[in-house]
Design an enzyme around this catalytic site. Structure first.
Site, PDB file in Angstrom:
ATOM      1  N   CYS A   1      -0.599   0.395   7.647  1.00  0.00           N
ATOM      2  CA  CYS A   1      -1.002   0.757   6.286  1.00  0.00           C
ATOM      3  C   CYS A   1      -2.400   1.370   6.265  1.00  0.00           C
ATOM      4  CB  CYS A   1      -0.954  -0.470   5.384  1.00  0.00           C
ATOM      5  SG  CYS A   1       0.732  -1.007   5.000  1.00  0.00           S
TER       6      CYS A   1
ATOM      7  N   ARG B   1      12.289 -22.226  -7.126  1.00  0.00           N
ATOM      8  CA  ARG B   1      13.152 -21.968  -5.966  1.00  0.00           C
ATOM      9  C   ARG B   1      13.039 -20.503  -5.549  1.00  0.00           C
ATOM     10  NH1 ARG B   1      19.039 -24.698  -7.466  1.00  0.00           N
ATOM     11  NH2 ARG B   1      18.404 -26.904  -7.330  1.00  0.00           N
TER      12      ARG B   1
ATOM     13  N   ARG C   1      19.760 -19.873 -10.362  1.00  0.00           N
ATOM     14  CA  ARG C   1      20.667 -19.473 -11.434  1.00  0.00           C
ATOM     15  C   ARG C   1      19.911 -19.377 -12.757  1.00  0.00           C
ATOM     16  NH1 ARG C   1      22.717 -23.692  -8.773  1.00  0.00           N
ATOM     17  NH2 ARG C   1      22.478 -25.155 -10.509  1.00  0.00           N
TER      18      ARG C   1
ATOM     19  N   GLU D   1       0.831  -1.209   0.000  1.00  0.00           N
ATOM     20  CA  GLU D   1       0.000   0.000   0.000  1.00  0.00           C
ATOM     21  C   GLU D   1       0.866   1.260   0.000  1.00  0.00           C
ATOM     22  OE1 GLU D   1      -2.150  -3.019   2.757  1.00  0.00           O
ATOM     23  OE2 GLU D   1      -0.116  -2.579   2.048  1.00  0.00           O
TER      24      GLU D   1
ATOM     25  N   LEU E   1      13.699 -38.637   2.269  1.00  0.00           N
ATOM     26  CA  LEU E   1      13.134 -37.430   2.887  1.00  0.00           C
ATOM     27  C   LEU E   1      11.698 -37.222   2.434  1.00  0.00           C
ATOM     28  CD1 LEU E   1      13.388 -34.888   4.597  1.00  0.00           C
ATOM     29  CD2 LEU E   1      14.443 -33.739   2.642  1.00  0.00           C
TER      30      LEU E   1
ATOM     31  N   CYS F   1      -2.681  -3.759   7.216  1.00  0.00           N
ATOM     32  CA  CYS F   1      -2.299  -3.932   8.619  1.00  0.00           C
ATOM     33  C   CYS F   1      -2.750  -2.732   9.442  1.00  0.00           C
ATOM     34  CB  CYS F   1      -0.794  -4.143   8.750  1.00  0.00           C
ATOM     35  SG  CYS F   1       0.223  -2.751   8.210  1.00  0.00           S
TER      36      CYS F   1
ATOM     37  N   LEU G   1      22.255 -25.424  -4.676  1.00  0.00           N
ATOM     38  CA  LEU G   1      20.875 -25.026  -4.370  1.00  0.00           C
ATOM     39  C   LEU G   1      20.609 -23.540  -4.574  1.00  0.00           C
ATOM     40  CD1 LEU G   1      20.101 -27.135  -1.155  1.00  0.00           C
ATOM     41  CD2 LEU G   1      19.590 -27.699  -3.533  1.00  0.00           C
TER      42      LEU G   1
ATOM     43  N   TRP H   1      20.621 -36.091 -16.624  1.00  0.00           N
ATOM     44  CA  TRP H   1      19.387 -35.431 -16.204  1.00  0.00           C
ATOM     45  C   TRP H   1      18.188 -36.201 -16.718  1.00  0.00           C
ATOM     46  CZ3 TRP H   1      20.005 -31.883 -12.632  1.00  0.00           C
ATOM     47  CH2 TRP H   1      21.195 -31.154 -12.579  1.00  0.00           C
TER      48      TRP H   1
ATOM     49  N   THR I   1      21.069 -36.412  -0.124  1.00  0.00           N
ATOM     50  CA  THR I   1      21.207 -35.639  -1.366  1.00  0.00           C
ATOM     51  C   THR I   1      22.440 -34.752  -1.313  1.00  0.00           C
ATOM     52  OG1 THR I   1      18.813 -35.640  -1.752  1.00  0.00           O
ATOM     53  CG2 THR I   1      20.091 -33.936  -2.856  1.00  0.00           C
TER      54      THR I   1
END
Length: 363
Positions: free
Chosen positions: A87, A187, A210, A55, A300, A78, A207, A173, A199
């Site tokens: 705001c 990501r 890019r 805002e 995981l 808020c 990680l 891949w 991993t």
């Protein structure tokens, strides 16, 4: 303004809010559009680090023209004072005539109080425009406020027969370059990226985001009971992106990682020695994280699913077959009956290069 115009401007506000996703935590990523005489005079979204708020940015752009304008905001403004003022007060001071709000803020410091204050100041308030889309957009922030933990998205990249690698663990891949580029974009839309120690040992990933331009990097998180991995790529890119480690109480590697990571979080464990991933997410929520993109392996993934901690699934399917001796995308769940399986609803599907991407959401 009519309902069609309201939806058009709120749609734009939602798009603008999406620009802040992944770099405004612990705050929600809000969008705001100011309209006067059916002309946009101000646009804003939550800035990196969580402020200024949407805002404020839109009002700055509009200047004095904001008087008697309509504000379209994706989340209730808020009303509390944090590092900046409310705001709601900014909208009132600017002379806004009407405020269209998509959805209420679940934060108990706001929770309807913003709407009440706007109305009491004489501003016409309309609530609920594109409310479902707004709730979906803010679901990570809502999850953290209501459940104390971030929204978790599990990403899988697999063959047509559900494998993530050959029996010799070759996996690079399975999907094509466009799908991998798409993963980098995802990501960037999350506060943090999560993998397990397995991993980290096998792939030695960095990680980082890019190939999609300069932008703030998500927090990289590795959950590993003993912290027994080298993490060369993670260490060498700490100047680009923070590295947090979640570990067990009996790790002998904590001292080794104290100066080689940005945060160490001790996670409770069960009697069998396995880490309590629910406790991990609660601790990450306490740190302000609202959304996590998990790129871990089958072990995981299975642990998170067993604990019912997966909120979204992003599945990339490639047009190849690996066979039953390949690595399963999800390790054993121990299900005896289909009724006990975790069910997801399809949100979207799209072709990404030569691969297919499905987005599923927990029912």
């Amino acid at each position: 303004m009519n309902a069609t115009s309201d939806k058009r401007y709120m749609s734009l506000a939602l798009v603008l809010g999406g620009r802040g996703e992944g770099n405004v935590w612990p705050n929600p990523s809000v969008g705001c559009v100011l309209v006067k005489n059916d002309r946009i005079i101000g646009r804003g979204w939550t800035q990196p680090g969580g402020r200024p708020h949407a805002e404020v940015m839109a009002l700055r752009q509009a200047g004095p023209a904001a008087k008697n304008a309509t504000a379209y905001v994706t989340l209730e403004p808020c009303v509390h004072t944090g590092k900046t003022g409310p705001c709601v007060d900014e909208l009132i001071s600017a002379g806004i005539e009407r405020c269209v709000v998509a959805t209420k803020d679940v934060d108990p410091r706001v929770a309807g109080k913003g709407l009440i204050k706007l109305k009491s100041s004489g501003i016409k308030v309309d609530f609920g425009c594109l409310v479902e889309k707004a709730n979906f957009s803010h679901r990570g922030f809502f999850k953290k406020v209501l459940d104390g933990r971030p929204r978790l998205t599990l990403k899988l990249a697999l063959s047509l027969d559900g494998r993530i690698g050959t029996y010799k663990s070759e996996s690079q891949w399975i999907t094509g370059s466009l799908a991998r580029r798409n993963v980098h974009a995802l990501r960037a839309k999350h506060d943090a990226v999560l993998i397990g120690g397995g991993t980290a040992r096998k792939d030695n990933p960095s990680l980082t985001v890019r190939g999609i331009g300069q932008r703030p990097q998500p927090v990289r998180i590795v959950v590993s009971k003993g912290l027994n991995f080298d993490g060369t790529s993670l260490k060498s890119t700490r100047s680009d992106a923070p590295l947090w480690l979640c570990h067990g109480s009996d790790s002998n590697e904590v001292k080794h990682w104290e100066k080689k990571s940005d945060k160490l979080l001790r996670v409770n464990h069960f009697e069998d020695g396995s880490l309590d991933l629910s406790d991990m997410l609660q601790k990450l929520g306490s740190e302000g994280i609202t959304s996590i993109f998990c790129e871990g392996g089958g072990s995981l993934a299975a642990s998170l699913i067993k604990a019912d901690l997966v909120d979204d699934l992003i599945v990339y399917s490639a047009g190849l077959l690996i066979g039953g001796d390949g690595l399963a995308s999800i390790s054993e769940l121990g299900l005896k009956k289909l009724d006990a399986s975790v069910r997801f609803s399809l949100v979207s599907e799209k072709v990404v290069g030569g691969d297919l991407c499905h987005h599923w959401c927990r029912k």
